[in-house]
Scaffold this active site. Structure first.
Site, mmCIF file in Angstrom:
data_model
loop_
_atom_site.group_PDB
_atom_site.id
_atom_site.type_symbol
_atom_site.label_atom_id
_atom_site.label_comp_id
_atom_site.label_asym_id
_atom_site.label_seq_id
_atom_site.Cartn_x
_atom_site.Cartn_y
_atom_site.Cartn_z
ATOM 1 C CB CYS A 1 -0.944 0.004 1.199
ATOM 2 S SG CYS A 1 -2.121 -1.366 1.199
ATOM 3 C CG HIS B 1 -6.293 1.893 -0.474
ATOM 4 N ND1 HIS B 1 -5.085 2.423 -0.872
ATOM 5 C CD2 HIS B 1 -5.985 0.880 0.397
ATOM 6 C CE1 HIS B 1 -4.096 1.791 -0.264
ATOM 7 N NE2 HIS B 1 -4.614 0.840 0.502
#
Length: 401
Positions: free
Chosen positions: A84, A346
């Site tokens: 991430c 995201h």
């Protein structure tokens, strides 16, 4: 040799979308974001010396396939995957190429085309996962449930925070309510609906105490930043809109992530602390001096953990901090004016660069209805399990004489 200062001179991003909403491929996303960043800088692709491309779920050399949509100039293209934290890692490498004198102009490009559903929720073998050690910490203390693994480890971190400090479900929900409210002013956000704390608490349970509205969604999208030297910015008339990358640091796991046996540490609390302190040492500026902050709220609890790790409040005080209004408009800081990961979306490879795009618009005074008044100093925090945390301090353009 003294490092040169690097500046963000152009940014762009797509709208973040639920997977399957648009009929596009990752190279279409990259073309849209990259073209927008180059146009924002007023720089043709032919002036770009190197490209750093970040993604997690596409095939090898996807960076080349994406960059070729912008031009076939033969420049080096580097492919980056740091879970991430991939987007911020791409930016950091671009900054290093400029600061070290290897290039005058580098494009950092992040993109992701994702599958629907929770990450790690496909029944894969977690024992062979790169984050097996992190999940091992969780399993030893909490066992392993049937809920999505990422929601589970962060949900268990929330339980530990509640047990240690008296944090309440309403305080966790207040993070999500704030960020959903912020996203209503962001046309690029995946979600643009405001929710109250009661709505967040009443949403579908994912892993107690986290509900659906406290979890970042899977998303498709891309973001990009043009990073250039001060000399390049000056020669091309970009100084008045150039945002300085004042300091930047990455931290990866040490024994501190695992020795305590706590999910709070396994999800990255020590990494954020270490990266923030390095940024302060490099810049001579406290990260708490930032006016506007984009941080990695993959789950509501991670925003609370990050408040404490950055030093916005004392350990255990983050629930009270968000309830006080200190992290929204009219408070000490505005945290996640974009809506954050929870509401903006995201797409893993794009997230860190989307944070920098938002901060660049904020520091230029170009954020429209979500503008933070008088923003001059911005902070980005991008973290990934496995683990890596990148903290970036940005300073807005100098006012014209």
């Amino acid at each position: 040799m003294q490092a040169r200062q690097a500046h963000v001179v152009g940014v762009g991003m797509t709208r973040f979308e639920k997977p399957g909403t648009r009929d596009w491929q990752y190279w279409d996303m990259a073309r849209e974001a990259g073209t927008a960043a180059l146009a924002d800088a007023g720089v043709p692709y032919e002036r770009v010396d190197q490209v750093v491309a970040g993604y997690c779920f596409q095939a090898s050399t996807a960076g080349q396939r994406a960059a070729y949509e912008l031009g076939l100039t033969g420049v080096p293209v580097y492919n980056v995957n740091n879970n991430c934290a991939t987007g911020a890692t791409a930016l950091m490498l671009a900054r290093q190429l400029v600061a070290g004198g290897a290039s005058d102009c580098v494009l950092a490009l992040g993109f992701e085309k994702m599958r629907r559903g929770a990450l790690g929720g496909d029944g894969g073998d977690l024992a062979t996962s790169p984050v097996a050690r992190h999940y091992g910490v969780m399993a030893a203390r909490h066992g392993f449930a049937a809920s999505p693994p990422t929601a589970q480890i962060f949900g268990n971190a929330a339980r530990e925070h509640m047990a240690a400090y008296g944090t309440t479900p309403a305080q966790l929900a207040a993070v999500a309510a704030k960020n959903h409210r912020h996203s209503t002013a962001n046309p690029r956000a995946q979600f643009r609906t405001a929710y109250e704390v009661a709505d967040v608490l009443a949403a579908k349970a994912i892993h107690d105490p986290l509900t659906l509205l406290q979890c970042s969604p899977t998303s498709d999208g891309a973001a990009a930043a043009v990073v250039a030297s001060a000399g390049f910015a000056d020669r091309h008339g970009l100084t008045g809109r150039a945002v300085e990358i004042t300091a930047q640091a990455m931290a990866t796991d040490t024994e501190a992530s695992f020795a305590s046996g706590s999910c709070l540490d396994a999800v990255g609390r020590p990494l954020t602390r270490a990266a923030a302190r390095r940024v302060e040492e490099e810049s001579g500026t406290a990260v708490t001096d930032a006016d506007v902050i984009e941080l990695h709220d993959c789950f509501s609890v991670n925003e609370l953990i990050t408040y404490e790790a950055l030093g916005l409040c004392a350990e255990g005080e983050s629930g009270k901090l968000v309830e006080s209004g200190a992290t929204t408009y009219g408070g000490r800081w505005v945290v996640n004016p974009s809506g954050g990961l929870i509401s903006k979306g995201h797409p893993l490879g794009a997230t860190g660069l989307a944070q920098v795009a938002e901060l660049t618009w904020q520091l230029r005074g170009e954020a429209g209805a979500r503008q933070v008044p008088g923003a001059r100093l911005g902070l980005a925090h991008n973290i990934g399990l496995g683990g890596a945390a990148v903290v970036t301090l940005l300073t807005g353009p100098r006012p014209s004489a």
